[in-house]
Motif scaffolding. Structure first.
Motif, PDB file in Angstrom:
ATOM      1  N   SER A 112       0.813  -1.211   0.000  1.00 34.13           N
ATOM      2  CA  SER A 112       0.000   0.000   0.000  1.00 34.13           C
ATOM      3  C   SER A 112       0.849   1.265   0.000  1.00 34.13           C
ATOM      4  O   SER A 112       1.936   1.304   0.585  1.00 34.13           O
ATOM      5  CB  SER A 112      -0.924   0.024   1.220  1.00 34.13           C
ATOM      6  OG  SER A 112      -1.825  -1.064   1.182  1.00 34.13           O
ATOM      7  N   LEU A 120      -7.878   2.822   0.365  1.00 34.40           N
ATOM      8  CA  LEU A 120      -6.783   2.584  -0.576  1.00 34.40           C
ATOM      9  C   LEU A 120      -5.652   1.835   0.119  1.00 34.40           C
ATOM     10  O   LEU A 120      -4.545   2.348   0.318  1.00 34.40           O
ATOM     11  CB  LEU A 120      -6.296   3.906  -1.158  1.00 34.40           C
ATOM     12  CG  LEU A 120      -7.282   4.606  -2.101  1.00 34.40           C
ATOM     13  CD1 LEU A 120      -6.811   6.004  -2.449  1.00 34.40           C
ATOM     14  CD2 LEU A 120      -7.501   3.773  -3.366  1.00 34.40           C
ATOM     15  N   MET A 122      -3.986  -2.242   0.055  1.00 33.45           N
ATOM     16  CA  MET A 122      -4.013  -3.516  -0.662  1.00 33.45           C
ATOM     17  C   MET A 122      -4.678  -4.624   0.139  1.00 33.45           C
ATOM     18  O   MET A 122      -5.183  -5.593  -0.421  1.00 33.45           O
ATOM     19  CB  MET A 122      -2.598  -3.933  -1.048  1.00 33.45           C
ATOM     20  CG  MET A 122      -2.126  -3.322  -2.356  1.00 33.45           C
ATOM     21  SD  MET A 122      -2.925  -4.048  -3.815  1.00 33.45           S
ATOM     22  CE  MET A 122      -2.075  -5.621  -3.885  1.00 33.45           C
ATOM     23  N   TYR A 125      -7.983  -5.150  -1.102  1.00 31.04           N
ATOM     24  CA  TYR A 125      -8.097  -5.546  -2.504  1.00 31.04           C
ATOM     25  C   TYR A 125      -7.891  -7.045  -2.711  1.00 31.04           C
ATOM     26  O   TYR A 125      -8.343  -7.597  -3.708  1.00 31.04           O
ATOM     27  CB  TYR A 125      -7.077  -4.780  -3.357  1.00 31.04           C
ATOM     28  CG  TYR A 125      -7.514  -3.387  -3.726  1.00 31.04           C
ATOM     29  CD1 TYR A 125      -7.887  -3.076  -5.024  1.00 31.04           C
ATOM     30  CD2 TYR A 125      -7.553  -2.368  -2.777  1.00 31.04           C
ATOM     31  CE1 TYR A 125      -8.289  -1.792  -5.374  1.00 31.04           C
ATOM     32  CE2 TYR A 125      -7.947  -1.087  -3.112  1.00 31.04           C
ATOM     33  CZ  TYR A 125      -8.320  -0.807  -4.412  1.00 31.04           C
ATOM     34  OH  TYR A 125      -8.717   0.466  -4.750  1.00 31.04           O
ATOM     35  N   TYR A 139      -5.188  -1.426  -8.110  1.00 28.15           N
ATOM     36  CA  TYR A 139      -4.998  -0.591  -6.923  1.00 28.15           C
ATOM     37  C   TYR A 139      -4.340   0.741  -7.286  1.00 28.15           C
ATOM     38  O   TYR A 139      -4.791   1.811  -6.851  1.00 28.15           O
ATOM     39  CB  TYR A 139      -4.140  -1.339  -5.902  1.00 28.15           C
ATOM     40  CG  TYR A 139      -3.640  -0.473  -4.770  1.00 28.15           C
ATOM     41  CD1 TYR A 139      -4.484  -0.119  -3.724  1.00 28.15           C
ATOM     42  CD2 TYR A 139      -2.340   0.020  -4.765  1.00 28.15           C
ATOM     43  CE1 TYR A 139      -4.039   0.692  -2.685  1.00 28.15           C
ATOM     44  CE2 TYR A 139      -1.886   0.830  -3.746  1.00 28.15           C
ATOM     45  CZ  TYR A 139      -2.743   1.172  -2.705  1.00 28.15           C
ATOM     46  OH  TYR A 139      -2.305   1.980  -1.703  1.00 28.15           O
ATOM     47  N   ASP A 142      -6.782   3.017  -9.092  1.00 24.17           N
ATOM     48  CA  ASP A 142      -7.761   3.562  -8.142  1.00 24.17           C
ATOM     49  C   ASP A 142      -7.126   4.657  -7.294  1.00 24.17           C
ATOM     50  O   ASP A 142      -7.762   5.680  -7.001  1.00 24.17           O
ATOM     51  CB  ASP A 142      -8.295   2.448  -7.232  1.00 24.17           C
ATOM     52  CG  ASP A 142      -9.243   1.511  -7.956  1.00 24.17           C
ATOM     53  OD1 ASP A 142      -9.621   1.806  -9.110  1.00 24.17           O
ATOM     54  OD2 ASP A 142      -9.607   0.465  -7.370  1.00 24.17           O
ATOM     55  N   TYR A 143      -5.887   4.450  -6.915  1.00 31.13           N
ATOM     56  CA  TYR A 143      -5.159   5.433  -6.110  1.00 31.13           C
ATOM     57  C   TYR A 143      -5.045   6.753  -6.873  1.00 31.13           C
ATOM     58  O   TYR A 143      -5.319   7.831  -6.330  1.00 31.13           O
ATOM     59  CB  TYR A 143      -3.771   4.874  -5.784  1.00 31.13           C
ATOM     60  CG  TYR A 143      -2.946   5.698  -4.836  1.00 31.13           C
ATOM     61  CD1 TYR A 143      -2.969   5.459  -3.465  1.00 31.13           C
ATOM     62  CD2 TYR A 143      -2.101   6.695  -5.311  1.00 31.13           C
ATOM     63  CE1 TYR A 143      -2.193   6.212  -2.589  1.00 31.13           C
ATOM     64  CE2 TYR A 143      -1.324   7.450  -4.452  1.00 31.13           C
ATOM     65  CZ  TYR A 143      -1.368   7.189  -3.091  1.00 31.13           C
ATOM     66  OH  TYR A 143      -0.587   7.944  -2.231  1.00 31.13           O
TER      67      TYR A 143
END
Length: 238
Positions: A112, A120, A122, A125, A139, A142-143
């Motif tokens: 992460s 946000l 991991m 996810y 990820y 999305d970040y």
């Protein structure tokens, strides 16, 4: 903590890039087209929208800085669309630490990035201890999207130089010129590390290695190098 991380990232990622440039003969350093009032000027230019580039972009965004991230791919983290070639990360996704301290838990999360958005991470996810590489790509995008980071995709930058006035200048593949006060290069390792040994021209590099296991059946396998790629390859063949 965040300010310390910001300073550390700047120290690690800021590079002064010099060199000959095919545009030197045609661009004047006092050309008004390239002054700081043009749309192509940014105080900070970040090259690469992988984990490093996105992390520094987050701190620049939250500090209210004038910046732009330039990414040659069509989305963030395109490096991980190919690597690792066996499609499993070796960075652990430690979802359970038996602790309630968020900072302690975050220090044990190897994937992460730092942000104020707890969604946000991991750990939210994937449940896998070694997550699929494609999950990391999702990820990272999305970040970039959720945090409104200023990323310019499909931009391959080249011929970076430092002008006489102290600004950095570079061009994209369409010959558009960009200038910036600070240049931050976050492109990672772009070229294979070929060992200087006799017969190296006969080796198959990690970047070209087949993952089709039947091709290795009844073969004697020599893996040169015992880094991450070597261990990943050995595990797959094993």
């Amino acid at each position: 903590m965040l300010s310390n991380l910001f300073s550390l990232l700047l120290f690690c990622l800021c590079l002064s890039v010099y060199g000959n440039n095919k545009h030197d003969g045609s661009i004047k350093h006092d050309d008004p087209m390239l002054n700081t009032e043009t749309p192509n000027y940014k105080e900070y230019c970040v090259i690469g929208a992988g984990p490093g580039g996105l992390q520094i972009a987050y701190f620049l965004e939250n500090a209210g800085r004038d910046y732009r991230v330039f990414e040659k791919g069509y989305k963030a983290g395109t490096f991980y669309l190919k690597y690792p070639i066996h499609r499993k990360l070796i960075s652990i996704n430690k979802r359970n630490t038996d602790r309630s301290n968020k900072e302690f838990n975050f220090r044990h999360d190897w994937n992460s990035l730092v942000s104020h958005d707890e969604s946000l991470q991991m750990t939210k996810y994937s449940n896998d201890f070694f997550p699929p590489a494609d999950v990391l790509v999702q990820y990272l995008n999305d970040y970039a999207t959720k945090l409104n980071l200023k990323v310019q995709y499909n931009s391959t930058m080249h011929d970076i130089l430092k002008r006489k006035d102290g600004l950095f200048q570079m061009w994209d593949q369409h010959n558009n010129a960009y200038t910036c006060k600070y240049m931050i290069v976050a492109t990672g390792i772009a070229k294979p590390n070929i060992p200087a040994i006799p017969g190296s021209e006969l080796l198959v590099g990690y970047e070209d290695l087949s993952i089709d296991l039947p091709k290795f059946r009844n073969q004697s396998i020599l893996i040169v190098g015992r880094g991450n790629a070597g261990h990943e390859t050995a595990q797959h063949i094993y």
